[in-house]
Design a protein around this motif. Sequence first.
Motif, PDB file in Angstrom:
ATOM      1  N   GLY A 187       6.181  28.804 -12.989  1.00 51.48           N
ATOM      2  CA  GLY A 187       5.555  30.120 -12.984  1.00 51.48           C
ATOM      3  C   GLY A 187       6.493  31.158 -13.572  1.00 51.48           C
ATOM      4  N   ASN A 188       5.957  32.062 -14.345  1.00 49.47           N
ATOM      5  CA  ASN A 188       6.769  33.069 -15.013  1.00 49.47           C
ATOM      6  C   ASN A 188       7.421  34.016 -14.002  1.00 49.47           C
ATOM      7  N   ALA A 189       8.640  34.448 -14.290  1.00 45.48           N
ATOM      8  CA  ALA A 189       9.367  35.387 -13.431  1.00 45.48           C
ATOM      9  C   ALA A 189       9.409  34.898 -11.987  1.00 45.48           C
ATOM     10  N   SER A 190       9.663  33.603 -11.824  1.00 47.18           N
ATOM     11  CA  SER A 190       9.737  33.014 -10.492  1.00 47.18           C
ATOM     12  C   SER A 190      10.841  33.707  -9.682  1.00 47.18           C
ATOM     13  N   PRO A 191      10.577  34.079  -8.436  1.00 43.05           N
ATOM     14  CA  PRO A 191      11.494  34.952  -7.689  1.00 43.05           C
ATOM     15  C   PRO A 191      12.936  34.464  -7.621  1.00 43.05           C
ATOM     16  N   LYS A 192      13.156  33.178  -7.330  1.00 41.74           N
ATOM     17  CA  LYS A 192      14.531  32.681  -7.222  1.00 41.74           C
ATOM     18  C   LYS A 192      15.246  32.747  -8.568  1.00 41.74           C
ATOM     19  N   VAL A 193      14.507  32.529  -9.630  1.00 43.80           N
ATOM     20  CA  VAL A 193      15.106  32.600 -10.962  1.00 43.80           C
ATOM     21  C   VAL A 193      15.485  34.036 -11.293  1.00 43.80           C
ATOM     22  N   VAL A 194      14.581  34.972 -11.034  1.00 43.03           N
ATOM     23  CA  VAL A 194      14.859  36.383 -11.292  1.00 43.03           C
ATOM     24  C   VAL A 194      16.108  36.830 -10.536  1.00 43.03           C
ATOM     25  N   GLU A 195      16.193  36.450  -9.272  1.00 39.00           N
ATOM     26  CA  GLU A 195      17.340  36.837  -8.449  1.00 39.00           C
ATOM     27  C   GLU A 195      18.633  36.221  -8.979  1.00 39.00           C
ATOM     28  N   ALA A 196      18.578  34.940  -9.341  1.00 35.87           N
ATOM     29  CA  ALA A 196      19.774  34.250  -9.818  1.00 35.87           C
ATOM     30  C   ALA A 196      20.241  34.803 -11.157  1.00 35.87           C
ATOM     31  N   VAL A 197      19.314  35.099 -12.043  1.00 37.97           N
ATOM     32  CA  VAL A 197      19.651  35.640 -13.356  1.00 37.97           C
ATOM     33  C   VAL A 197      20.296  37.020 -13.213  1.00 37.97           C
ATOM     34  N   ALA A 198      19.717  37.870 -12.374  1.00 33.87           N
ATOM     35  CA  ALA A 198      20.260  39.216 -12.171  1.00 33.87           C
ATOM     36  C   ALA A 198      21.675  39.156 -11.601  1.00 33.87           C
ATOM     37  N   ALA A 199      21.888  38.273 -10.639  1.00 37.58           N
ATOM     38  CA  ALA A 199      23.213  38.171 -10.025  1.00 37.58           C
ATOM     39  C   ALA A 199      24.251  37.682 -11.029  1.00 37.58           C
ATOM     40  N   GLN A 200      23.891  36.674 -11.818  1.00 37.82           N
ATOM     41  CA  GLN A 200      24.840  36.151 -12.793  1.00 37.82           C
ATOM     42  C   GLN A 200      25.130  37.168 -13.897  1.00 37.82           C
ATOM     43  N   ALA A 201      24.084  37.847 -14.380  1.00 34.47           N
ATOM     44  CA  ALA A 201      24.274  38.847 -15.428  1.00 34.47           C
ATOM     45  C   ALA A 201      25.187  39.980 -14.959  1.00 34.47           C
ATOM     46  N   ALA A 202      25.129  40.302 -13.680  1.00 32.68           N
ATOM     47  CA  ALA A 202      25.990  41.351 -13.139  1.00 32.68           C
ATOM     48  C   ALA A 202      27.464  40.911 -13.102  1.00 32.68           C
ATOM     49  N   ASP A 203      27.696  39.595 -12.979  1.00 39.08           N
ATOM     50  CA  ASP A 203      29.074  39.085 -12.947  1.00 39.08           C
ATOM     51  C   ASP A 203      29.638  38.927 -14.355  1.00 39.08           C
ATOM     52  N   PHE A 204      28.965  38.153 -15.192  1.00 36.42           N
ATOM     53  CA  PHE A 204      29.312  38.037 -16.607  1.00 36.42           C
ATOM     54  C   PHE A 204      28.195  37.285 -17.315  1.00 36.42           C
ATOM     55  N   THR A 205      27.978  37.617 -18.576  1.00 37.58           N
ATOM     56  CA  THR A 205      26.904  36.997 -19.347  1.00 37.58           C
ATOM     57  C   THR A 205      27.397  35.893 -20.263  1.00 37.58           C
ATOM     58  N   HIS A 206      28.703  35.881 -20.572  1.00 39.03           N
ATOM     59  CA  HIS A 206      29.212  34.881 -21.506  1.00 39.03           C
ATOM     60  C   HIS A 206      30.730  34.879 -21.499  1.00 39.03           C
ATOM     61  N   THR A 207      31.301  33.689 -21.547  1.00 36.64           N
ATOM     62  CA  THR A 207      32.733  33.554 -21.847  1.00 36.64           C
ATOM     63  C   THR A 207      32.961  32.436 -22.856  1.00 36.64           C
ATOM     64  N   CYS A 208      31.951  31.598 -23.049  1.00 34.99           N
ATOM     65  CA  CYS A 208      31.994  30.342 -23.817  1.00 34.99           C
ATOM     66  C   CYS A 208      32.670  29.273 -22.969  1.00 34.99           C
ATOM     67  N   PHE A 209      31.882  28.283 -22.588  1.00 37.47           N
ATOM     68  CA  PHE A 209      32.382  27.227 -21.705  1.00 37.47           C
ATOM     69  C   PHE A 209      33.565  26.496 -22.323  1.00 37.47           C
ATOM     70  N   MET A 210      33.629  26.443 -23.651  1.00 41.96           N
ATOM     71  CA  MET A 210      34.726  25.749 -24.317  1.00 41.96           C
ATOM     72  C   MET A 210      36.021  26.568 -24.312  1.00 41.96           C
ATOM     73  N   VAL A 211      35.943  27.838 -23.928  1.00 37.47           N
ATOM     74  CA  VAL A 211      37.128  28.697 -23.899  1.00 37.47           C
ATOM     75  C   VAL A 211      37.591  28.923 -22.464  1.00 37.47           C
ATOM     76  N   THR A 212      36.763  29.626 -21.681  1.00 40.30           N
ATOM     77  CA  THR A 212      37.052  29.791 -20.255  1.00 40.30           C
ATOM     78  C   THR A 212      35.830  29.305 -19.483  1.00 40.30           C
ATOM     79  N   PRO A 213      35.852  28.068 -19.024  1.00 40.78           N
ATOM     80  CA  PRO A 213      34.675  27.471 -18.391  1.00 40.78           C
ATOM     81  C   PRO A 213      34.350  28.112 -17.044  1.00 40.78           C
ATOM     82  N   TYR A 214      33.177  27.747 -16.513  1.00 40.14           N
ATOM     83  CA  TYR A 214      32.668  28.338 -15.281  1.00 40.14           C
ATOM     84  C   TYR A 214      31.869  27.286 -14.515  1.00 40.14           C
TER      85      TYR A 214
END
Length: 448
Positions: free
Chosen positions: A71-98
Amino acid sequence: MTAVEQTRHLATAIPGPRSSALISRKNDAVARGVGTTMPVYAARAGGGIVEDVDGNRLIDLGSGIAVTTIGNASPKVVEAVAAQAADFTHTCFMVTPYEGYVAVAEQLNRLTPGSAEKRSALFNSGSEAVENAVKIARAYTRKQAVVSFDHAYHGRTNLTMALTAKSMPYKHGFGPFAPEIYRAPLSYPFRDAEFGKELATDGEVAAKRAINVIDKQVGADNLAAVIIEPIQGEGGFIVPAPGFLRALLDWCRDNNVVFIADEVQTGFARTGAMFACEHEGIEPDLIVTAKGIADGLPLSAVTGRADIMDAPHVSGLGGTYGGNPVACAAALATIETIEADGLVERARQIETLMMSRLNQMQADDDRIGDVRGRGAMIAVELVKPGTTEPDAELTKALCAAAHAHGVIVLSCGTYGNVLRFLPPLAIGDDLLNEALDILATALADLPA
């Protein structure tokens, strides 16, 4: 975010004035080669409904081509995406993994068929994952040739266009394509019936036909991999006869050929199993996933036996955006939702409802030549009355009628005559029944 009301509603004709204005802007700004199916522009979506910019609420039987499975904009996905975006959106896993990348790989290793030790690598799109699966198979076997099948669809990049069977619109004018790609006949029960009941119903017989072609045209000593969709997607939602996939896998194992299952469209509960291979009880060497993996965020993966996955040298696999942290957060929330909400079972319930209705429509109208599929991946193949001759014009007209009445449907198939249904597993039975009512009425109103 306010939940989208789960009712079909037409506030304007389709398209409405705001969508029409956006169509004009699109024509002026976007390359002509980027087509669209529906003449509307989305504003919000959720459950089984897509709401457009004019306030029309459309019943969604497409899920963005099997992407928004939960289902579109599924609540757990929306919450998880917002939380991760607030922490960082990109570092490149091959440079500084996560951790998110590692956690997704762990979940894929757990969920995919097979009890052997597994590894995963993450990418961005289905095409990219398919290309990497081929790279991995070549590195492991030290062979070059790859076999795909009639009616196959594996993507739009150069190598995956070579693997794809259908010329228009995917390959026409874009060659030359990657070399060392060969094609074998698929098990297509509805069409194979023209050549005898045994071929149509016995997968081992159909596999012998394919293996004979492979032996003659390629030879196992040259073959790195066989790649196949357990249920074909763009090719027409073709479900091979029982035993076909097993016989191919056994032949691959006997001949040091990597068996790659392309589950980009069939994966993540879509077919009433977490992966379509499970219906045939097979464990592929490599499995390619994307689409439903992250509820709309770009993510894909190759998962498989550790000895095969570890064949490429260090830094031989990767990419700047592969396994993006926001997409990984979405994937983890998607998997959690599938398991917590019992969506594998929900896909089976959708199959029961849809097959019952569509089989009745077939009994009432001989232009429906075949009804097939599994879970919430169902299709009807439309033909000229009383024949097996494909009717692409009827399919096009039926899609247009459904769109005009607020039902999102998609067509597919080598002959352009298959109507495919990919509803989100969050859709209610009332919306499914309403959509099927509309389709039945529209088909009855179209001249034979």
